[in-house]
Design an enzyme around this catalytic site. Sequence first.
Site, PDB file in Angstrom:
ATOM      1  NE  ARG A 293      -3.863  -0.317   0.354  1.00 13.59           N
ATOM      2  CZ  ARG A 293      -5.006  -0.400   1.009  1.00 13.59           C
ATOM      3  NH1 ARG A 293      -5.340  -1.497   1.615  1.00 13.59           N
ATOM      4  NH2 ARG A 293      -5.839   0.597   1.044  1.00 13.59           N
TER       5      ARG A 293
ATOM      6  NE  ARG B 257      -6.810   6.290   2.620  1.00 15.50           N
ATOM      7  CZ  ARG B 257      -7.604   5.411   3.214  1.00 15.50           C
ATOM      8  NH1 ARG B 257      -8.819   5.762   3.562  1.00 15.50           N
ATOM      9  NH2 ARG B 257      -7.181   4.202   3.471  1.00 15.50           N
TER      10      ARG B 257
ATOM     11  NE  ARG C  22      -9.724   8.407  -3.187  1.00 13.05           N
ATOM     12  CZ  ARG C  22     -11.029   8.608  -3.285  1.00 13.05           C
ATOM     13  NH1 ARG C  22     -11.488   9.504  -4.138  1.00 13.05           N
ATOM     14  NH2 ARG C  22     -11.876   7.932  -2.540  1.00 13.05           N
TER      15      ARG C  22
ATOM     16  CG  ASP D 239      -9.097  -2.128  -3.913  1.00 13.42           C
ATOM     17  OD1 ASP D 239      -8.410  -1.523  -3.072  1.00 13.42           O
ATOM     18  OD2 ASP D 239      -9.930  -2.999  -3.613  1.00 13.42           O
TER      19      ASP D 239
ATOM     20  CE1 TYR E   6     -13.136  -6.058   2.491  1.00 18.72           C
ATOM     21  CE2 TYR E   6     -11.691  -7.820   1.744  1.00 18.72           C
ATOM     22  CZ  TYR E   6     -11.925  -6.715   2.541  1.00 18.72           C
ATOM     23  OH  TYR E   6     -10.944  -6.265   3.384  1.00 18.72           O
TER      24      TYR E   6
END
Length: 355
Positions: free
Chosen positions: A35, A39, A48, A85, A161
Amino acid sequence: MSEPAQSPKRTANRGRLLSALAGEALAPPPIWLMRQAGRYLPEYRTLREKAGGFLDLCYTPALAAEVTLQPVRRFGFDAAILFSDILVVPDALGQRVAFLEGEGPKLDPIRSGRDLERLDAKQTSTKFACVFETVARVRQDLDAEVALIGFCGAPWTVATYMVGGAGSADQADARAWAYRDRAGFQRLIDIVTDASLAYLDGQVRAGADALQIFDSWAGSLPDDEFERWVVAPTSRIVKELSSRHPSVPIIGFPRGAGANAGRYVEATGVQGLGCDTSVPLPEMRALASRGVAVQGNLDPLLLVAGGTGLETRVHEILSAMQGVPHVFNLGHGIVPQTPPENVARLVSRVRGEDG
Ligand code: CP3
């Protein structure tokens, strides 16, 4: 084979990550972070905001390529990881996937064999093509010795998920379905496995040099279930891709696998094993003796804390992995509150530079 710390770029021109994954023990080890785009970087947050939704960013090659390159430019990592992703696969299969600000992903849950009819493998190619275009752009812009890592989620983790409709602490909905209706759940796993194969194959054709399979929730399954839902589909992906692309190494990251990690390595045939934060360093070293390069396993929260605790642990990891093929990384993804200056410090510590 080791080499002087001050010339990390002068190994074989295939690059340091690929050399380590081929079984070379390098000093210093190559470094990248799970990752590593995201952010915690101000340049990511700026871009973003302009991109609209998170999935729009994943499907806009010019922007996704830029975000992939940001951490490599800033820190000089030995590898870039494609910006995309793991939930692009269910999205491309036609399941509704949304990323809500501050809430994580939300999906229209799939709970039964009948819900599987909502998925359509034939429609994945349009969205996958955007991701492949990102890979091609990044590969073109990267220095030759910096590896580009493509990735997907492992079928089990992606299925948790898809079935739960969101992240959950215990993956209860997916586990319950797998126990209740093994054949139905197997069909879901097969659909995700086939789509993941196409997703990874296209990434390699577009220029990915190595692949990582993220099985973030591998740790929630007891032995037989681990075998059926983690080992079996991952083995199928690794065997199929390795026969099509023998020079492209694959890193498996079965987070939380614990005592099942050795079995995972032997059965899947991965060239690299991502070790999570809980794997003791002697165990990580022992896993390397099974013929894989080990990757990890600094605690992402120690990277937030920084200071002497970070320095001490980096030293411990480097010492413990001396002489075995090792890729320096975190034990799980970098967290948004990480100060970028701690990342810069980590990279220079791992490379034995002052500062
Ligand atoms: O830099 C990189 O590592 C490449 C890109 C990447 C992302 N997600 C971008 C992302 C990778 C490799 C992933 C993997 C991923 N995605 C995993 C496996 C690794 C892990 O952390 O366990 C999982 C489980 C996901 C699913 C996912 N995506 C969640 C649960 C979330 C929300 C929580 C969070 O961490 O933000 C995402 C969103 C996401 N994926 C973001 C990024 C940069 C943040 C979204 C934003 O910018 O708003």
